[in-house]
Write an enzyme that holds these catalytic residues in place. Structure first.
Site, short mmCIF file in Angstrom:
data_model
loop_
_atom_site.label_atom_id
_atom_site.label_comp_id
_atom_site.label_asym_id
_atom_site.label_seq_id
_atom_site.Cartn_x
_atom_site.Cartn_y
_atom_site.Cartn_z
CG ASP A 176 -0.30 -0.45 2.51
OD1 ASP A 176 0.94 -0.46 2.57
OD2 ASP A 176 -1.02 -0.80 3.44
CG ASN A 213 -8.88 -1.47 12.04
OD1 ASN A 213 -7.90 -2.08 11.63
ND2 ASN A 213 -9.33 -0.36 11.46
CD GLU A 268 -8.82 1.13 7.86
OE1 GLU A 268 -8.63 0.16 8.62
OE2 GLU A 268 -8.34 2.25 8.08
C1 F6R Z 1 1.46 -1.39 6.19
C2 F6R Z 1 0.16 -1.99 6.32
C3 F6R Z 1 -0.64 -1.99 7.57
C4 F6R Z 1 0.20 -2.25 8.83
C5 F6R Z 1 -0.68 -2.18 10.07
C6 F6R Z 1 0.11 -2.36 11.35
O1 F6R Z 1 1.98 -1.55 4.88
O2 F6R Z 1 -0.30 -2.48 5.34
O3 F6R Z 1 -1.65 -2.96 7.47
O4 F6R Z 1 0.78 -3.51 8.73
O5 F6R Z 1 -1.32 -0.93 10.13
O6 F6R Z 1 0.97 -1.31 11.51
P1 F6R Z 1 2.10 -1.31 12.65
O7 F6R Z 1 3.03 -2.39 12.27
O8 F6R Z 1 2.70 0.05 12.58
O9 F6R Z 1 1.39 -1.59 13.93
#
Ligand code: F6R
Length: 249
Positions: free
Chosen positions: A67, A136, A143
């Site tokens: 992403d 979440n 999401e």
């Molecule tokens: C990042 C991504 C997100 C993160 C998730 C957890 O490329 O796709 O899904 O893996 O938001 O983020 P952290 O590791 O910062 O808790």
């Protein structure tokens, strides 16, 4: 799903890097699906060390990131382009042409989504996709919502996600409201998936992912249906699981 529980973040990161090492050793031209965020940083550090010690060679590896923020210039230090250069690509011998990250700045964003999926398909698909997980239970930027998105698309970020990510920005206002992300369908097509989670704040998302109903309200729950998923956790992220369910390392 195989569930491996490591003592702490460092052990989790080492284990994850070892899995990538095995993958690249067995198939030097592997297609790696990569994630950003805090969780994989330790894994990337281990991979950089392995490269410096000549244990791993990235010269034939191709990568696809999950992403990118929408309309955040790539040279902004919060863009995922910048993150990947800083945390991995600038420190290993990957061929720049083999790096793929969705272009959130594309003039025609719909075309960019189609182009990204087609490029993954042309490369014969992702051999191993690394995932973090949101509080979440989002994967990539999928999401919680009412249906699983199949393909790469532009998503409106939830306030809770923007709040969680605001720790990297000067203020909440600076956090983009949209992102371009691989859909759960594109993620699911990866041959192997490695989901990483560390810390207590991920424990509920991990419990729901493994034991909950399969629903787009818990995007990571779709992984229950995939036939090659390894979940690597630290003890805090595993704290709501029954110890009989997993292998401790
Ligand atoms: C990042 C991504 C997100 C993160 C998730 C957890 O490329 O796709 O899904 O893996 O938001 O983020 P952290 O590791 O910062 O808790």
């Amino acid at each position: 799903m195989r569930i491996l529980v490591c003592k702490n973040y460092d052990e989790m990161s080492k284990k994850a890097a070892q899995m990538i090492l095995s993958q690249v050793t067995l198939k030097p031209d592997s297609i790696l699906g990569l994630a950003t965020g805090s969780t994989p940083i330790g894994m990337y550090k281990n991979l950089i060390d392995m490269y410096k010690n000549r244990i791993i060679d990235f010269s034939e590896v191709k990568t696809f990131n999950l992403d990118e923020y929408y309309k955040l210039p790539v040279d902004n230090d919060q863009s995922y382009h910048y993150f990947m250069d800083d945390n991995l690509f600038n420190h290993i011998n990957i061929n720049r042409e083999n790096i793929n990250i969705p272009n959130g700045m594309a003039e025609n964003i719909e075309e960019e989504c189609i182009r990204y999926d087609e490029k993954i398909k042309k490369s014969n698909g992702i051999d191993i996709q690394v995932l973090g997980i949101g509080r979440n239970a989002h994967i990539g930027f999928n999401e919680p919502t009412v249906n699983f998105e199949k393909r790469t698309y532009v998503v409106e970020l939830q306030e809770s996600t923007r709040m969680a990510n605001s720790r990297f920005f000067n203020s909440l206002d600076e956090v983009p409201k949209k992102a371009i992300t691989m859909g759960t369908g594109s993620i699911f097509e990866s041959k192997k998936i490695m989901l990483l989670a560390s810390g207590k704040e991920k424990a509920k998302a991990i419990y729901d992912t493994i034991h909950g109903k399969i629903t787009p309200e818990v995007p990571a729950s779709i992984l229950q249906l995939h036939n090659d998923v390894v979940v690597i956790l630290d003890e805090e992220a595993a704290s709501l699981l029954d110890t009989k369910e997993y292998k401790s390392l």
